[in-house]
Design a protein around this motif. Structure first.
Motif, PDB file in Angstrom:
ATOM      1  N   ARG A 135       0.842  -1.207   0.000  1.00 56.27           N
ATOM      2  CA  ARG A 135       0.000   0.000   0.000  1.00 56.27           C
ATOM      3  C   ARG A 135       0.876   1.255   0.000  1.00 56.27           C
ATOM      4  O   ARG A 135       0.618   2.204  -0.737  1.00 56.27           O
ATOM      5  N   LYS A 136       1.950   1.219   0.813  1.00 63.05           N
ATOM      6  CA  LYS A 136       2.840   2.385   0.873  1.00 63.05           C
ATOM      7  C   LYS A 136       3.520   2.612  -0.476  1.00 63.05           C
ATOM      8  O   LYS A 136       3.667   3.744  -0.933  1.00 63.05           O
ATOM      9  N   PHE A 137       3.940   1.520  -1.127  1.00 65.31           N
ATOM     10  CA  PHE A 137       4.586   1.645  -2.438  1.00 65.31           C
ATOM     11  C   PHE A 137       3.635   2.290  -3.436  1.00 65.31           C
ATOM     12  O   PHE A 137       3.985   3.213  -4.169  1.00 65.31           O
ATOM     13  N   LEU A 138       2.394   1.781  -3.438  1.00 67.98           N
ATOM     14  CA  LEU A 138       1.415   2.267  -4.403  1.00 67.98           C
ATOM     15  C   LEU A 138       1.063   3.738  -4.156  1.00 67.98           C
ATOM     16  O   LEU A 138       0.945   4.526  -5.092  1.00 67.98           O
ATOM     17  N   GLU A 139       0.903   4.086  -2.894  1.00 69.45           N
ATOM     18  CA  GLU A 139       0.582   5.484  -2.578  1.00 69.45           C
ATOM     19  C   GLU A 139       1.700   6.403  -3.060  1.00 69.45           C
ATOM     20  O   GLU A 139       1.450   7.433  -3.676  1.00 69.45           O
ATOM     21  N   SER A 140       2.921   5.997  -2.750  1.00 64.99           N
ATOM     22  CA  SER A 140       4.030   6.862  -3.122  1.00 64.99           C
ATOM     23  C   SER A 140       4.204   6.893  -4.641  1.00 64.99           C
ATOM     24  O   SER A 140       4.480   7.940  -5.227  1.00 64.99           O
ATOM     25  N   ALA A 141       3.990   5.760  -5.312  1.00 61.29           N
ATOM     26  CA  ALA A 141       4.132   5.719  -6.770  1.00 61.29           C
ATOM     27  C   ALA A 141       3.093   6.615  -7.441  1.00 61.29           C
ATOM     28  O   ALA A 141       3.416   7.401  -8.337  1.00 61.29           O
ATOM     29  N   LEU A 142       1.847   6.514  -7.000  1.00 59.95           N
ATOM     30  CA  LEU A 142       0.798   7.321  -7.637  1.00 59.95           C
ATOM     31  C   LEU A 142       0.998   8.809  -7.353  1.00 59.95           C
ATOM     32  O   LEU A 142       0.711   9.664  -8.191  1.00 59.95           O
ATOM     33  N   ARG A 143       1.521   9.108  -6.153  1.00 57.09           N
ATOM     34  CA  ARG A 143       1.801  10.516  -5.815  1.00 57.09           C
ATOM     35  C   ARG A 143       2.881  11.083  -6.743  1.00 57.09           C
ATOM     36  O   ARG A 143       2.750  12.188  -7.261  1.00 57.09           O
ATOM     37  N   VAL A 144       3.938  10.295  -6.961  1.00 53.37           N
ATOM     38  CA  VAL A 144       5.009  10.741  -7.863  1.00 53.37           C
ATOM     39  C   VAL A 144       4.473  10.883  -9.285  1.00 53.37           C
ATOM     40  O   VAL A 144       4.773  11.859  -9.979  1.00 53.37           O
ATOM     41  N   ASN A 145       3.657   9.921  -9.708  1.00 49.67           N
ATOM     42  CA  ASN A 145       3.133   9.976 -11.077  1.00 49.67           C
ATOM     43  C   ASN A 145       2.308  11.246 -11.297  1.00 49.67           C
ATOM     44  O   ASN A 145       2.406  11.898 -12.337  1.00 49.67           O
ATOM     45  N   GLN A 146       1.486  11.575 -10.307  1.00 47.15           N
ATOM     46  CA  GLN A 146       0.668  12.787 -10.464  1.00 47.15           C
ATOM     47  C   GLN A 146       1.554  14.016 -10.555  1.00 47.15           C
ATOM     48  O   GLN A 146       1.341  14.893 -11.392  1.00 47.15           O
ATOM     49  N   ALA A 147       2.592  14.073  -9.694  1.00 49.36           N
ATOM     50  CA  ALA A 147       3.491  15.230  -9.706  1.00 49.36           C
ATOM     51  C   ALA A 147       4.223  15.319 -11.045  1.00 49.36           C
ATOM     52  O   ALA A 147       4.386  16.406 -11.614  1.00 49.36           O
ATOM     53  N   GLY A 148       4.637  14.163 -11.570  1.00 46.43           N
ATOM     54  CA  GLY A 148       5.347  14.148 -12.847  1.00 46.43           C
ATOM     55  C   GLY A 148       4.480  14.629 -13.987  1.00 46.43           C
ATOM     56  O   GLY A 148       4.926  15.388 -14.857  1.00 46.43           O
ATOM     57  N   GLU A 149       3.226  14.207 -13.985  1.00 46.50           N
ATOM     58  CA  GLU A 149       2.332  14.613 -15.075  1.00 46.50           C
ATOM     59  C   GLU A 149       1.932  16.085 -14.948  1.00 46.50           C
ATOM     60  O   GLU A 149       1.756  16.769 -15.953  1.00 46.50           O
ATOM     61  N   LEU A 150       1.816  16.549 -13.704  1.00 44.90           N
ATOM     62  CA  LEU A 150       1.602  17.992 -13.504  1.00 44.90           C
ATOM     63  C   LEU A 150       2.755  18.761 -14.150  1.00 44.90           C
ATOM     64  O   LEU A 150       2.550  19.714 -14.914  1.00 44.90           O
ATOM     65  N   ALA A 151       3.988  18.321 -13.844  1.00 44.05           N
ATOM     66  CA  ALA A 151       5.169  19.000 -14.378  1.00 44.05           C
ATOM     67  C   ALA A 151       5.173  18.957 -15.902  1.00 44.05           C
ATOM     68  O   ALA A 151       5.463  19.960 -16.559  1.00 44.05           O
ATOM     69  N   ALA A 152       4.809  17.795 -16.463  1.00 45.52           N
ATOM     70  CA  ALA A 152       4.828  17.660 -17.926  1.00 45.52           C
ATOM     71  C   ALA A 152       3.869  18.657 -18.581  1.00 45.52           C
ATOM     72  O   ALA A 152       4.221  19.323 -19.565  1.00 45.52           O
ATOM     73  N   THR A 153       2.655  18.770 -18.039  1.00 41.18           N
ATOM     74  CA  THR A 153       1.692  19.706 -18.649  1.00 41.18           C
ATOM     75  C   THR A 153       2.217  21.145 -18.564  1.00 41.18           C
ATOM     76  O   THR A 153       2.057  21.927 -19.492  1.00 41.18           O
TER      77      THR A 153
END
Ligand SMILES: [Fe+2]
Ligand SMILES: [Fe+2]
Length: 262
Positions: free
Chosen positions: A79-97
């Motif tokens: 659960r911790k891995f998934l939470e942290s992975a999805l958090r990073v993914n959202q931040a990365g896609e924010l940055a990309a846009t």
């Protein structure tokens, strides 16, 4: 106060946006307005009490969600891995846009033929961002506390490389997508490992988990497509190529490391 007012008006009500002389904002403005009007932060909760109400301990110590919408049975570590992975993914896609939002005006002004490519890549990034916003809201995962810092940094990076020119902007895309592609590959490998383990144990693999793997695979493939476009548009002709891509790749790795933890 320009952008909030745009949220109430469709692109068709803004005819000047479709004129070729001012082409760069017609695909950026509606999406920016959507992002402002539908800020995911409004929907996130960091309340542990709320999470406890949705999750109960089972006999073997794993966590079983009681909500019919979340069928995944995950260990604490998973659960911790998934939470942290999805958090990073959202931040990365924010940055990309935001990188494309800042790069597009100078690049399209100097190279009008790149407009369809910039729009295509921006639209895909906006789709990725929306996917992870929805996943964070659905699973009540908080966004990174560095959100405003990444907003500033991504805009600054996009603006700087856009001003430097086409090759530098493409080198930026190449560097970012190289790191992000590897990042998504790691997540896909971990998730596939989980699915394999679950199947070996004879347990049912949650459909939601299979969908997540497919979503991340699709997004990874689109990121790698951006990388190919960037190389095709002379990313390697940027000067100084090595320095620029090394700094950007280092920055991406640092941002991922921080967002996993904060
Ligand atoms: Fe993306
Ligand atoms: Fe991308």
């Amino acid at each position: 106060m320009l952008l909030p007012s745009l949220t109430k008006r469709s692109a068709s009500q803004l005819p000047y946006l479709h004129q070729y002389q001012l082409p760069v904002f017609d695909f950026l403005a509606p999406c920016l307005a959507t992002r402002i009007s539908q800020s995911p932060r409004l929907h996130f909760s960091t309340s542990r009490r709320r999470r406890r109400a949705e999750v109960q301990s089972t006999d073997n110590g794993s966590l079983q969600a009681t909500s019919p919408k979340v069928k995944t049975a995950l260990s604490d570590e998973q659960r911790k891995f998934l939470e942290s992975a999805l958090r990073v993914n959202q931040a990365g896609e924010l940055a990309a846009t935001l990188i494309y939002t800042a790069q597009t005006p100078p690049i399209v002004k100097a190279h009008p033929h790149l407009r369809p490519l910039m729009k295509h890549m921006y639209d895909q990034e906006a789709g990725h961002f929306s996917t992870f916003n929805n996943l964070l809201a659905k699973h009540r995962i908080r966004p990174t506390a560095m959100y405003p810092v990444w907003q500033f940094a991504a805009t600054a990076l996009g603006w700087t490389t856009g001003i430097m020119g086409r090759e530098a902007a493409m080198a930026c895309t190449e560097a970012v997508e190289t790191e992000i592609g590897e990042h998504y590959n790691t997540q896909v490998r971990v998730l596939l490992g989980w699915l394999e383990e679950t199947e070996k144990k004879g347990e049912e693999v949650p459909e939601e988990m299979r969908e997540l793997v497919e979503q991340i695979r699709k997004i990874r493939d689109e990121e790698l497509e951006h990388l190919d476009h960037a190389v095709g548009e002379d990313a390697k002709e940027a000067r100084p190529y090595e320095l620029l891509t090394s700094v950007i790749r280092g920055g991406c790795r640092g941002a991922i490391w921080i967002s996993e933890r904060v």
